[in-house]
Enzyme design. Sequence first.
Site, PDB file in Angstrom:
ATOM      1  N   HIS A 196      -2.542  -3.017  -3.326  1.00  0.00           N
ATOM      2  CA  HIS A 196      -3.918  -2.787  -2.881  1.00  0.00           C
ATOM      3  C   HIS A 196      -4.832  -2.558  -4.086  1.00  0.00           C
ATOM      4  O   HIS A 196      -5.970  -3.008  -4.116  1.00  0.00           O
ATOM      5  CB  HIS A 196      -3.934  -1.584  -1.935  1.00  0.00           C
ATOM      6  CG  HIS A 196      -5.126  -1.520  -1.046  1.00  0.00           C
ATOM      7  ND1 HIS A 196      -5.404  -0.411  -0.286  1.00  0.00           N
ATOM      8  CD2 HIS A 196      -6.111  -2.395  -0.771  1.00  0.00           C
ATOM      9  CE1 HIS A 196      -6.511  -0.609   0.411  1.00  0.00           C
ATOM     10  NE2 HIS A 196      -6.957  -1.805   0.123  1.00  0.00           N
ATOM     11  N   GLU A 228       2.612  -0.804   4.385  1.00  0.00           N
ATOM     12  CA  GLU A 228       2.381   0.560   3.909  1.00  0.00           C
ATOM     13  C   GLU A 228       3.720   1.223   3.620  1.00  0.00           C
ATOM     14  O   GLU A 228       4.644   1.132   4.427  1.00  0.00           O
ATOM     15  CB  GLU A 228       1.652   1.386   4.974  1.00  0.00           C
ATOM     16  CG  GLU A 228       0.261   0.930   5.312  1.00  0.00           C
ATOM     17  CD  GLU A 228      -0.808   1.419   4.349  1.00  0.00           C
ATOM     18  OE1 GLU A 228      -0.481   2.154   3.401  1.00  0.00           O
ATOM     19  OE2 GLU A 228      -1.978   1.055   4.567  1.00  0.00           O
ATOM     20  N   HIS A 230       0.846  -1.194   0.000  1.00  0.00           N
ATOM     21  CA  HIS A 230       0.000   0.000   0.000  1.00  0.00           C
ATOM     22  C   HIS A 230       0.882   1.245   0.000  1.00  0.00           C
ATOM     23  O   HIS A 230       2.092   1.148   0.156  1.00  0.00           O
ATOM     24  CB  HIS A 230      -0.822   0.070   1.296  1.00  0.00           C
ATOM     25  CG  HIS A 230      -1.641  -1.119   1.631  1.00  0.00           C
ATOM     26  ND1 HIS A 230      -2.989  -1.172   1.422  1.00  0.00           N
ATOM     27  CD2 HIS A 230      -1.308  -2.307   2.214  1.00  0.00           C
ATOM     28  CE1 HIS A 230      -3.466  -2.332   1.857  1.00  0.00           C
ATOM     29  NE2 HIS A 230      -2.459  -3.044   2.341  1.00  0.00           N
TER      30      HIS A 230
END
Length: 188
Positions: free
Chosen positions: A156, A117, A35
């Site tokens: 994602h 992330e 992500h």
Amino acid sequence: MLTLSDHRVKQAQWCPSPNHNDRPDPDDISLLVIHNISLPPGQFGGPYIEDLFSNRLDPQRDPYFREIHQLTVSSHFLIRRDGLLMQFVDCDKRAWHAGVSAFEGRENCNDYAIGIELEGTDQLPFECAQYRTLVALTALLQRHYPAITNDRITGHEHIAPGRKTDPGPAFQWGSYFQSLAAFKENLA
């Protein structure tokens, strides 16, 4: 060299998030989802990602935060622009990063995925330090969770098409996989 013990990366800064629960099958860790995130959007370096994942984001700090401060989300890992690795959820627990999602016809990716992330946006290039940390982390996770093969690493945007766009066109998939192969070859 990163090491994993009791589902935590020893070298990661530990920032526990309450936003997780048990996986339906803790032995079924077979997907890696990449992500990107920045808070406020397009700004880097503040404490706001940790605040979001810890349910303490102050809605008065930025107009955008008023829209998102009540979300209960998390990820297993965050890689800052300088390559700093943070961990929010133990890998054997279900972090809340994928939302409504499916991979190869199987829904609810949070059940069997690890979320990473990258501090960034869809359009801005990611930093070399981030790729270095991501490659080392990926190699470690693949050693510890062998079902996470290269064809089970995704963005994602691929598991939630039309709903999510990250890590976006700025993420260099080819370079990432080449660096991962070279890194693992050097370990052998």
